[in-house]
Design a protein around this motif. Sequence first.
Motif, PDB file in Angstrom:
ATOM      1  N   LYS A  23       3.985   9.879  -9.808  1.00 20.72           N
ATOM      2  CA  LYS A  23       3.377   9.912 -11.135  1.00 20.72           C
ATOM      3  C   LYS A  23       2.621  11.225 -11.336  1.00 20.72           C
ATOM      4  O   LYS A  23       2.628  11.813 -12.430  1.00 20.72           O
ATOM      5  CB  LYS A  23       2.432   8.721 -11.287  1.00 20.72           C
ATOM      6  N   ALA A  24       1.994  11.702 -10.274  1.00 15.09           N
ATOM      7  CA  ALA A  24       1.213  12.937 -10.370  1.00 15.09           C
ATOM      8  C   ALA A  24       2.091  14.163 -10.632  1.00 15.09           C
ATOM      9  O   ALA A  24       1.646  15.121 -11.260  1.00 15.09           O
ATOM     10  CB  ALA A  24       0.404  13.134  -9.090  1.00 15.09           C
TER      11      ALA A  24
ATOM     12  N   ASN B  71       2.532   1.699  -3.399  1.00 15.46           N
ATOM     13  CA  ASN B  71       1.587   2.219  -4.402  1.00 15.46           C
ATOM     14  C   ASN B  71       1.316   3.702  -4.187  1.00 15.46           C
ATOM     15  O   ASN B  71       1.189   4.471  -5.148  1.00 15.46           O
ATOM     16  CB  ASN B  71       0.280   1.422  -4.369  1.00 15.46           C
ATOM     17  N   GLU B  72       1.247   4.129  -2.934  1.00 19.95           N
ATOM     18  CA  GLU B  72       1.006   5.535  -2.616  1.00 19.95           C
ATOM     19  C   GLU B  72       2.172   6.406  -3.103  1.00 19.95           C
ATOM     20  O   GLU B  72       1.964   7.469  -3.712  1.00 19.95           O
ATOM     21  CB  GLU B  72       0.838   5.678  -1.094  1.00 19.95           C
TER      22      GLU B  72
ATOM     23  N   GLU C 152       0.825  -1.204   0.000  1.00 23.08           N
ATOM     24  CA  GLU C 152       0.000   0.000   0.000  1.00 23.08           C
ATOM     25  C   GLU C 152       0.864   1.260   0.000  1.00 23.08           C
ATOM     26  O   GLU C 152       0.617   2.211  -0.741  1.00 23.08           O
ATOM     27  CB  GLU C 152      -0.940   0.025   1.220  1.00 23.08           C
TER      28      GLU C 152
ATOM     29  N   ILE D 126       4.311   5.661  -5.513  1.00 28.24           N
ATOM     30  CA  ILE D 126       4.318   5.633  -6.981  1.00 28.24           C
ATOM     31  C   ILE D 126       3.285   6.596  -7.538  1.00 28.24           C
ATOM     32  O   ILE D 126       3.543   7.343  -8.500  1.00 28.24           O
ATOM     33  CB  ILE D 126       4.087   4.193  -7.486  1.00 28.24           C
ATOM     34  N   ASP D 127       2.091   6.618  -6.933  1.00 28.16           N
ATOM     35  CA  ASP D 127       1.031   7.525  -7.405  1.00 28.16           C
ATOM     36  C   ASP D 127       1.445   8.990  -7.228  1.00 28.16           C
ATOM     37  O   ASP D 127       1.194   9.824  -8.110  1.00 28.16           O
ATOM     38  CB  ASP D 127      -0.279   7.249  -6.661  1.00 28.16           C
ATOM     39  N   LYS D 128       2.046   9.322  -6.080  1.00 37.30           N
ATOM     40  CA  LYS D 128       2.468  10.705  -5.835  1.00 37.30           C
ATOM     41  C   LYS D 128       3.519  11.138  -6.849  1.00 37.30           C
ATOM     42  O   LYS D 128       3.464  12.254  -7.381  1.00 37.30           O
ATOM     43  CB  LYS D 128       3.017  10.862  -4.417  1.00 37.30           C
TER      44      LYS D 128
END
Length: 193
Positions: free
Chosen positions: A184-185, A177-178, A174, A180-182
Amino acid sequence: MKLLAFLRTVRGPPILSKKTGPLQCRQFQPDYVPRDPMTKRKKYKYPAVYDPYGPKPPPSENIVQLAERIASLPLEERLQIHPTLALRLCLPKIVPVSVEGVDLGPQGGSAGSPKTEEKKAEKTAFDVKLEKFDAASKIKVIKEVRAFTSLGLKEAKDLVEKAPVLLKQGVTKEEANEIIDKLKAIGGVAVME
């Protein structure tokens, strides 16, 4: 005169020439002939079965009879022969050698066979790796890396500039993934390993 008599009674250390005799000097002479580098090495032909100790005598009649008796025993009794002989002859116990952490490669037996391959345990710890980032968003990526790695500004900048590089190790799925998302943004590309 008294001094001379005194000196004769006191003996000094013997001189080296009295101990060893006249010293000799020899020039260095090699006791071998250097090999010509242009010649090929000799290849010796050994027989198919080479025994350096020579032929062995045939086993005695008692040994042959004992071997035949052992071969005729049932399997359960044959399995008891080794422990009994080891106890009787006071042989040292065989201790299994651990090969844990040693890569045996393809000769390791069942290591590469798919039949005995065990089901792998699910991975619980993951690593986050920064693959690349946009040059325009470099500062944002550095700030984000500082936020979740608790590094200083210089260390985070050096880390980001070395991309591709591991950012964080041993995190949960988790959390990975958090992160990676940050990234990516804000224009970074990160992967989970």
